[in-house]
Design a protein around this motif. Structure first.
Motif, PDB file in Angstrom:
ATOM      1  N   ARG A 164       0.785  -1.206   0.062  1.00  0.00           N
ATOM      2  CA  ARG A 164       0.214   0.034   0.002  1.00  0.00           C
ATOM      3  C   ARG A 164       1.278   1.229  -0.384  1.00  0.00           C
ATOM      4  NH1 ARG A 164      -3.425  -2.761   3.317  1.00  0.00           N
ATOM      5  NH2 ARG A 164      -3.038  -1.397   5.108  1.00  0.00           N
ATOM      6  N   SER A 171      -3.383   1.240  -9.194  1.00  0.00           N
ATOM      7  CA  SER A 171      -3.238  -0.492  -8.426  1.00  0.00           C
ATOM      8  C   SER A 171      -4.161  -0.679  -6.883  1.00  0.00           C
ATOM      9  CB  SER A 171      -1.726   0.127  -7.717  1.00  0.00           C
ATOM     10  OG  SER A 171      -2.346  -1.261  -6.756  1.00  0.00           O
ATOM     11  N   LYS A 172      -4.986  -1.915  -7.663  1.00  0.00           N
ATOM     12  CA  LYS A 172      -6.240  -1.657  -6.624  1.00  0.00           C
ATOM     13  C   LYS A 172      -5.391  -1.547  -5.141  1.00  0.00           C
ATOM     14  CE  LYS A 172      -7.813  -5.959  -8.987  1.00  0.00           C
ATOM     15  NZ  LYS A 172      -7.670  -7.522  -8.880  1.00  0.00           N
ATOM     16  N   VAL A 173      -4.674  -1.546  -3.889  1.00  0.00           N
ATOM     17  CA  VAL A 173      -3.841  -1.088  -3.069  1.00  0.00           C
ATOM     18  C   VAL A 173      -3.425  -0.077  -2.587  1.00  0.00           C
ATOM     19  CG1 VAL A 173      -3.337  -3.886  -2.017  1.00  0.00           C
ATOM     20  CG2 VAL A 173      -1.557  -2.578  -3.384  1.00  0.00           C
ATOM     21  N   TYR A 174      -3.892   1.603  -4.105  1.00  0.00           N
ATOM     22  CA  TYR A 174      -3.863   2.555  -3.992  1.00  0.00           C
ATOM     23  C   TYR A 174      -4.626   3.197  -3.094  1.00  0.00           C
ATOM     24  CZ  TYR A 174      -2.230   6.687  -5.805  1.00  0.00           C
ATOM     25  OH  TYR A 174      -2.117   8.278  -6.064  1.00  0.00           O
ATOM     26  N   ARG A 238     -15.405   5.029  -4.807  1.00  0.00           N
ATOM     27  CA  ARG A 238     -16.831   4.509  -6.214  1.00  0.00           C
ATOM     28  C   ARG A 238     -16.963   5.800  -6.306  1.00  0.00           C
ATOM     29  NH1 ARG A 238     -18.586  -1.715  -4.674  1.00  0.00           N
ATOM     30  NH2 ARG A 238     -16.935  -2.292  -3.673  1.00  0.00           N
ATOM     31  N   GLU A 271      -8.257   7.086  -6.638  1.00  0.00           N
ATOM     32  CA  GLU A 271      -7.691   6.068  -7.058  1.00  0.00           C
ATOM     33  C   GLU A 271      -6.258   6.034  -8.111  1.00  0.00           C
ATOM     34  OE1 GLU A 271     -10.862   3.161  -8.168  1.00  0.00           O
ATOM     35  OE2 GLU A 271     -10.543   4.177  -6.499  1.00  0.00           O
TER      36      GLU A 271
END
Length: 288
Positions: A164, A171-174, A238, A271
């Protein structure tokens, strides 16, 4: 190790020391002690320290890493919240490395609450630590904020946290830790660490994260103003930025104006933006 000869703490010594102190590593303090000499030597090597560096070490525990750091730098300021460990550390160093004892300062405190005036008169230039996992991100961000002399660092954290902190946009973890860390420094993964080097053995993998401080990306928007944009964008990650930043800007329409002025698509999501984009958004709110 240059002119100094010393032995590091091995697994048996660490367990014996813990028994003598009646120490049971606690989840409350996120304690997992490094028992592998090769790992602490690797941390010191990868940290790229200079002889005049002053290292702040958070959560030194029983002193494995401390002993490896002392020969390489001018001073180690060890910040330890556990009073039993804080009391024992100088004794361990006096026993294992008496010629280096003067290089150690121990501060019995919570690293999340310390400031420059709490560090025994020292001005740390590097953070090197096996950080307690439950507070690793807040500690890194807090120390970068309150210690302007801190130029670089290498920390061992939970593998997911390392991902992270070092993640880039898309990135998904950003997320919030990634962007806020990028305000202060360039951050990168610096290698994995196996579970077996710890006692007790954790049920998660670990990783090394290196950082190098750079100038803040803005001279007109303050850190607080930029971080307010980041927090708003990721609180509703989201949603589009136009919607997510509505309360921050005063309304979605005002958010859209700030976004367009900053050259950011209002339909983008948090993100997708780097720290420079968040900074531009904050700067353009100021213009309103």
């Amino acid at each position: 190790m240059g002119e100094f000869s010393m032995s590091l703490l091995g697994p048996v010594e660490i367990r014996n020391l813990a028994d003598r102190l009646d120490l049971r590593p606690t989840k409350k303090f996120g304690q997992n002690f490094v028992i592998d000499g090769g790992t602490v030597r690797r941390i010191v090597r990868v940290a790229d320290l200079a002889p005049d560096d002053v290292v702040i070490e958070v959560g030194p525990g029983l002193g494995s890493l401390t002993l490896a750091l002392l020969p390489e730098v001018r001073q180690v300021v060890a910040v330890e919240i556990d009073p039993v460990l804080a009391g024992q550390l100088p004794l361990t160093v006096a026993d294992k490395a008496p010629s280096l004892a003067s290089r150690l300062s121990v501060v019995g405190a919570d690293a999340l609450r310390i400031g420059p005036g709490d560090l025994a008169g020292q001005q740390p230039t590097a953070l090197v630590a096996n950080l307690p996992y439950n507070v690793s991100v807040p500690v890194v961000l807090h120390l970068l904020e309150v210690l302007p002399t801190l130029r670089k660092g290498l920390v061992m954290v939970q593998s997911e946290v390392a991902d992270r902190l070092a993640a880039g946009p898309g990135s998904k973890v950003y997320g919030v830790p990634s962007v806020k860390a990028a305000w202060y420094a360039s951050v990168r993964r610096a290698g994995p660490v196996g579970r077996s080097v710890f006692w007790p053995v954790p049920n998660v993998d670990s990783g090394l994260v290196a950082f190098s401080r750079r100038e803040p990306p803005s001279t007109t928007a303050s850190r607080e103003e930029v971080f307010a944009v980041i927090d708003a964008a990721f609180a509703q990650r989201r949603k589009t930025l136009r919607a997510a930043l509505g309360s921050w800007a005063g309304s979605p329409a005002l958010a859209e104006r700030a976004l367009r002025a900053a050259g950011v698509d209002p339909s983008a999501r948090g993100e997708q933006l780097d720290i420079l984009a968040f900074t531009r958004i904050a700067e353009h709110k100021l213009v309103e």
